[in-house]
Write a protein that holds these residues in place. Sequence first.
Motif, short mmCIF file in Angstrom:
data_model
loop_
_atom_site.label_atom_id
_atom_site.label_comp_id
_atom_site.label_asym_id
_atom_site.label_seq_id
_atom_site.Cartn_x
_atom_site.Cartn_y
_atom_site.Cartn_z
N UNK A 118 0.82 -1.22 0.00
CA UNK A 118 0.00 0.00 0.00
C UNK A 118 0.85 1.26 0.00
N UNK A 119 2.02 1.22 0.67
CA UNK A 119 2.83 2.43 0.78
C UNK A 119 3.35 2.91 -0.57
N UNK A 120 3.28 2.05 -1.61
CA UNK A 120 3.70 2.48 -2.94
C UNK A 120 2.56 3.13 -3.72
N UNK B 400 -1.43 5.39 2.63
CA UNK B 400 -1.89 6.62 2.00
C UNK B 400 -3.41 6.65 1.76
N UNK B 401 -4.02 5.47 1.61
CA UNK B 401 -5.47 5.49 1.35
C UNK B 401 -6.23 6.11 2.53
N UNK B 402 -5.72 5.91 3.74
CA UNK B 402 -6.40 6.52 4.90
C UNK B 402 -6.21 8.04 4.87
N UNK B 403 -5.00 8.47 4.54
CA UNK B 403 -4.72 9.91 4.46
C UNK B 403 -5.65 10.56 3.45
N UNK B 588 -4.45 -2.29 10.07
CA UNK B 588 -4.64 -2.52 8.65
C UNK B 588 -3.38 -3.10 8.03
N UNK B 589 -2.24 -2.47 8.34
CA UNK B 589 -0.97 -2.94 7.78
C UNK B 589 -0.66 -4.37 8.24
#
Lengths: 342, 636, 114
Positions: A118-120, B400-403, B588-589
């Motif tokens: 996800x971080x990418x 980033x989806x949460x941000x 989530x992670x």
Amino acid sequence: MTGSVVVVGGGTAGMEAAGQLAKAGLSVTLIEKEKYLGGHLREWHHLFPDRRPGDEVLSYLKNQIIHNNIRLLTGEGVEGFQKRGNDFIINTRSGDVVKADAVLLTTGFDLFRSERKEEYGYGIYDNVITSSDLEEMFHSGEIMMKNGEKPEKIGIVHCVGSRDEKVGNLYCSKLCCVTAVKQAIELKEALNKCKVFCFYMDMRMGGALYEELYREAQEKYGITFIRGKVSEVGVNFSKRLVIKAEDTLAGRPLKMELDLLVLMAGMEMSAEGLKLAEAGKLEIGENRFFAASDNHFGSNKSNLKGLFYAGTCTAPMNITETISHARSAVSDIINYMNSDRK
Amino acid sequence: MQFDPFVIPFDLGLYFILIYAVTRSIIWFRELSRPDKLRLQRGFFGKAFGQSLKEIFLESLIHRKILKSNLRLGYMHMSLAFGWFLLILFGTIEADIFGEKHLNAPYKAIFFKFFNPDHGKTPFEAGYSFLMDLILAFILSGLVLAIIKRFSSKAVGMKKTTKLKTLDKIALTSLWLIFPSRLIAESLTSGAYGTGSFLTGTLGSWLASFLPASQMAYPFWWLYSLSLGTFFVLLPLTRYLHIPTELFLIFMRNSGIRTGDKAGSFSEVEVHSCSSCGLCIDTCQMNFSAGINNMQAAYLTKAIRNNTETFDIAQNCLMCGRCDQICPVGIELSPIRMIQRRTGDSEISYTNTWKGYFREKQHLPVKKQNIRNSFDFLPESNPGKADILYFAGCMTHLTPSIKIAMTSILNASGLSWSFIDEKGGACCGRPLMLAGQDKEARELINYNSQIIWKSGAHTLVTSCPICYKVFKESYYLDVEVLHHSQFIKNIIDDGSVKMNFLHKRVTYHTPCELGRSSGVYDEPREVLRHVANLETTDFDNENSLCCGGSLGNLMLSQENKRKIASCTAAELTRKNPDFLITACPLCKKTLAPVTKYKVIDLSEIVAESIVTPAVLKKNTYRFKKTVRESVGVEKS
Amino acid sequence: MEKFGFTLTKARVIDYDRNDHSIVDFIMEREPSFKACIECGCCSATCTTGNFTGFSLREINVLLKRGENDQVRKKIKKCMLCGKCSLVCPRGVNTRNVVFVAKQAFQKFDNYAV
């Protein structure tokens, strides 16, 4: 020579093996789940290291399988199989039953789903794409960002979904490094003005002519290689991508704005292959690929007599290796038919 | 017959334990802080007294909480505790009514049968004997369970039971011998005199039929007295100290005394109140998912009592709080663990003295630590004026989806807001606190507080429950701290945003730091009910599972984290939901890589279902009031 | 004091054999995953602290493994233990515990705390 073989999977390995088996006089049933043959090869615009068009190899393989001994079942999956005595009974998804003396699994690989990192930001940010998406762009000849503009600064991330404990893949996918170099060169050729940056952990250029390609990328195309894995991708106010990495050789964190980010997605055991492994009690390794019965002289043999593997269902391989592996499977099958089976 | 030498061991033991209990209570009382002393005095002479008595009856005697969670184990504890209590009570009454005189010495009641061997001839006496036999049978049934548990813990529905030290074994043996020796002694005496009821009478006449009962009885009376005496003398050195200590604990707790963050009388009493029942071991995910069973709360309290090494035990814990939830004695186990993590940092510790009969409070010289200004590199930051601050937190930068979801929700709310750590900020301080490094954490807290003060905001929204907890509890801020689930609920309630109902089936994972740790259970669920079909799971709310990724545990290997995460994800996706929803970036992670189901944050599903962004015309003051009212706090 | 052209400075070479390896041994024993680091720099890139100051866990890892403890001692207290690094490490190194154990090691083997 007589006998029948079922080949599961019509990609590079499956097509090559089917062709060679047919030539040896065996009757072959080639089962492919997609409508068209070719597997992942169809996605490749150019191949490394010589940048030969993927279509060329594909048409060679297609010529191989135009043979009276080959029966083609496309758009057909394999539900499961049983071994009765020395015979294999294969059940297809549409309910057909195929009998065979030997089975060759060439179920291939699945591309790592990059959303899992996800971080990418794959699937979140528009201009984060995978190596496979980029090949498609090369195919169509239109390399552009989501807004239609031509990218000027492009980043390439190596090892996405390979060598990564976080996604459960500890192995190296072997092809991504050279693919990155190849794609960087092609990007540079297609977009003369662009700058390309490769973010790597280790450059693994072990194949024939790979190192030469790497050198060419530096000397001729001026591609920048930065040693550091990208850890985060974000966007700035103008929606441009911002990546964070450490330039480990400079020993300092590095921030860079990019127009396009290409993720070198790794290879994983295919979902179909895993299903068959479960259904047929086939051994899989820690990396989830099929485990060969011997690492040195049984790389095509399984734990089930009469069932063989070829290609990327056993480990990441390039086209050359896949074709060789398919041929060695054919020789194992012929030996099996001639002596072991009796 | 008035006296016999065999009662001496019992008498000695009894007077020893009584004097000991009084002394230790005085020491504990003396070591309480002044406010706690006042609390206890008020509690003892006030309304709390009745409550305490009720609790003592329900928990120390009946063991209601253990009964609720494990019927067989509960019965075992109840039969021993409540049974023994009844035996003493009715024994005393028996001695009072049927004895030669009223107000007897305790040994007269305990060894009543010896001194009144022919008791039980009249129907009334026989009836009373029947009652006493019934109580003894009740205790013996529990004892049988206890013996079975010791050798095969599954028999009482327990997967694991605690391991014992040598003194515990001796004490346990003497405890086990008490009731059988009483049974045999009484039976033999009854057999010799032809008295006794269904248990002692029957057994006695059978024994008397082939044994010289009257001669045989005497040694067993000695054994009975000796086992009682031994048990009483060893009691302070073993876990059985929990029997008297728990009473003290109940009084203290009902008077409003809490563990706090330093070792003290109360934490000492709590540690000694642990009966090592082992419920915390069974409920611990480290045990049932990762197979680690040497660090659970029962082992921690044991290590503290025995004065052995606690470092690894204290550190190797997810701090999920499941044991706090299940502890039948109500010990605040997580705060006690935090105290242990801070040792070295705090100046108070306890060591065993007098061969372990007493513990001495020690004021350790605090090691001079050169930690000042360790975070002086943090730049001055000015977030600009805004009503609402959004603090994403370190972890959210990796999701980033949460941000993005939170940005669109905050924009849609039409409120003036500012993203304070958009380009990365300082950590909230909670991770350092969880590692027991409070002083360093305080430095970060001061840094972040300044940023928040400067902005003049009245509300702070955070996406990460870890940050939420520390902002709420350890920052001294004049702002409302909201987790994003609470914030979203508020803006839905006051009509700032409208939601589409997505026809999706979802299950919700309660993050430990949000749920058990901060008590936010309902808001996320209410928000989810607005947008999707929320399914229940076996592990909802207080019983929720930890994802395994907790920052509470520094030592846990990635492999074991993954094992815990896999179990949790499997449990929460039993009903094949479309999404597994959580409200924490770390959860989530942790959960996403171990399940084939899609794991998303609450904010993501909300952002997807928002209808139209509200126009920028909201009265922010109205919002401010709503927030405060909904949380139930009025700004002073 | 007057400085001459040739001062006795510490050699630039990493004197591997003379360096003290007790700290790294202590860390490796208590956190074996520390051995698996391949110096990819993911941890330092994502690091909350590294955002503001010269703190790199990758660098610390290398220095510790070479026995260059003095440099580490000054730096390691800057870590906020936020745990982002352990979420990105492709080798599954329990990075947070590495820092925590390293701090312990310095307390244990040096007479003063970090």
